[in-house]
Design a protein around this motif. Structure first.
Motif, short mmCIF file in Angstrom:
data_model
loop_
_atom_site.label_atom_id
_atom_site.label_comp_id
_atom_site.label_asym_id
_atom_site.label_seq_id
_atom_site.Cartn_x
_atom_site.Cartn_y
_atom_site.Cartn_z
N GLU A 68 48.09 85.25 25.77
CA GLU A 68 47.63 84.52 24.24
C GLU A 68 46.15 84.83 24.25
O GLU A 68 45.74 85.03 23.13
CB GLU A 68 47.79 83.09 24.36
CG GLU A 68 49.47 82.74 24.45
CD GLU A 68 49.58 81.01 24.23
OE1 GLU A 68 48.62 80.43 24.31
OE2 GLU A 68 50.84 80.51 24.36
N GLU A 120 67.98 74.97 25.05
CA GLU A 120 67.34 76.06 25.53
C GLU A 120 66.52 76.99 24.40
O GLU A 120 65.40 77.32 24.26
CB GLU A 120 68.01 77.14 26.27
CG GLU A 120 67.10 78.47 27.01
CD GLU A 120 67.96 79.24 27.86
OE1 GLU A 120 67.32 80.04 28.60
OE2 GLU A 120 69.06 78.98 27.92
N LEU A 121 67.29 77.00 23.41
CA LEU A 121 67.00 77.62 22.00
C LEU A 121 65.92 76.94 21.14
O LEU A 121 65.48 77.00 20.30
CB LEU A 121 68.05 78.09 21.12
CG LEU A 121 68.96 79.05 21.96
CD1 LEU A 121 70.19 79.50 20.73
CD2 LEU A 121 68.31 80.45 22.30
N THR A 122 65.56 75.42 21.70
CA THR A 122 64.86 74.77 20.90
C THR A 122 63.29 75.10 20.97
O THR A 122 62.98 75.41 22.09
CB THR A 122 64.95 73.35 21.28
OG1 THR A 122 66.19 72.81 21.27
CG2 THR A 122 63.86 72.29 20.44
N GLU A 123 62.79 75.29 19.86
CA GLU A 123 61.19 75.67 19.90
C GLU A 123 60.30 74.46 20.33
O GLU A 123 59.94 73.50 19.57
CB GLU A 123 60.77 76.25 18.63
CG GLU A 123 61.46 77.61 18.11
CD GLU A 123 60.97 78.04 16.76
OE1 GLU A 123 59.87 77.57 16.47
OE2 GLU A 123 61.59 79.13 16.32
N SER A 124 60.18 74.37 21.48
CA SER A 124 59.35 73.42 22.23
C SER A 124 58.70 73.65 23.44
O SER A 124 59.21 74.36 24.34
CB SER A 124 60.56 72.13 22.80
OG SER A 124 60.02 71.06 23.48
N PRO A 125 57.55 73.24 23.51
CA PRO A 125 56.69 73.70 24.70
C PRO A 125 57.28 73.17 25.86
O PRO A 125 56.97 73.59 26.87
CB PRO A 125 55.34 72.70 24.41
CG PRO A 125 55.18 72.77 22.88
CD PRO A 125 56.64 72.57 22.52
N VAL A 127 60.60 73.26 26.72
CA VAL A 127 61.50 74.11 27.05
C VAL A 127 60.88 75.31 27.77
O VAL A 127 60.98 75.70 29.01
CB VAL A 127 62.32 74.91 25.88
CG1 VAL A 127 63.24 75.80 26.42
CG2 VAL A 127 63.34 73.56 25.35
N SER A 128 59.66 75.64 27.23
CA SER A 128 58.99 77.03 27.68
C SER A 128 58.33 76.58 29.12
O SER A 128 58.36 77.38 30.01
CB SER A 128 57.94 77.53 26.89
OG SER A 128 56.99 76.59 26.46
#
Length: 324
Positions: A68, A120-125, A127-128
């Motif tokens: 980043e 898993e497909l949730t846009e969430s910090p 999950v990553s």
């Protein structure tokens, strides 16, 4: 889980001093991966060894990766497996090999009065961070699909209530050895609540208090790693039992070599002696570390041998060779 003994660590330059410090950090990460526990780094012998990490290095290289903040220089270090394992044995620590059980994760997140099960497909910090931390610790993790079958078997209420029966039933389709569940309230990226791990008919609880997504991921990794490694990690020391295995399905010299080499490659096995060869069956006597249950679990995870029974009279464990 591949590459237990290899890790990449960020460095600011390719100088000798920077490389020495980075190798110490790399060895720390590898030791935690191989043992499954961060508490490994508190061992006095391990603390001393970190200062001499370069002596355990098999190879190293540099590479640049995009991040980043721009390109990041990484030192890729591969440690000598035999040397690392010897270090752990000398300090009385367990070794957890690369065949590791999966953990299915059910997390009910409450945010602004609304609850949902993390996917898993949730846009969430979260999950990553969970995926990144668990990979760095070599701990397999699966998120539920939350498709029609999952929605029929379990609800947000069930996960929030941490009901063991419901969690077990919904997890059966995934074949995971362990079930990690949690009820968590999120407020501005901070989490509070409770997580539990269900494993081998036991339940292990941990409280979550004001943790970031990364802090929560580390807590999950510690709970899973500490619990599973206590069961699977093998400590040095001869077992009082020398188990005998009878393996059928050995139809060629390639199969014969495959069985022997596979068993010799298991962390729990110190030596393999072929006792008898008859037709497509071979009988072997093993010298092992750890317990007979740990040996059986290691063989089950590898999926090269399938258990077919036990001859209690001769105390022989029976398997069928499935090949590579």
């Amino acid at each position: 889980m591949p590459e237990l003994y290899r890790v990449g660590v960020p460095v600011s330059n390719q100088g000798t001093e920077e490389r020495g410090k980075a190798m110490s950090r790399a060895l720390s990460e590898v030791l935690v991966k191989v043992t499954g526990q961060r508490s490994t780094l508190n061992n006095s012998g391990i603390k001393t060894s970190l200062k001499k990490a370069a002596g355990l290095v098999q190879s190293f290289s540099y590479e640049r990766r995009d991040s980043e903040s721009g390109q990041q220089l990484l030192l890729q270090v591969r440690f000598d497996e035999a040397a690392v394992n010897r270090l752990l044995r000398e300090n009385g620590l367990g070794i957890w090999d690369s065949n590791r059980p999966d953990t299915i994760v059910w997390l009910a997140i409450e945010k602004q009065g609304r609850r949902q099960i993390l996917r898993e497909l949730t846009e969430s910090p979260l999950v990553s961070d969970l995926k990144r931390v668990m990979v760095s610790r070599s701990l397999p993790l699966t998120f539920p699909l939350m498709d029609f079958e999952d929605s029929t078997n379990i609800s947000e209420v069930d996960v929030w209530g941490l009901f063991s029966d419901k969690l077990g039933q919904a997890s059966a389709r995934y074949g995971s050895e362990a079930v990690l569940a949690g009820r968590l309230s999120e407020d501005r990226g901070r989490y509070n609540g409770r997580i539990v791990l269900l494993f081998r008919n036991q339940r292990f609880d941990a409280t979550v208090t004001d943790l970031s997504a990364e802090g929560l991921a580390l807590a999950v990794a510690d709970l899973v790693g500490n619990t599973l490694s206590r069961h699977y990690a093998v400590r040095s020391g001869g077992s009082s039992v020398n188990p005998v295995l009878e393996v059928d399905g050995v139809a060629s010299t390639r199969d014969y070599a495959g069985v022997v080499n596979y068993l010799k490659g298991l962390t729990a096995v110190r030596d393999v002696t072929v006792v008898k060869v008859s037709g497509n069956k071979i009988k072997l006597e093993l010298a092992i570390d750890g317990t007979l249950n740990q040996l059986s679990d290691a063989i089950a995870l590898g999926r090269n041998l399938r258990a077919t029974g036990e001859d209690e009279l001769s105390q022989t464990l029976k398997y069928r060779w499935l090949g590579h």
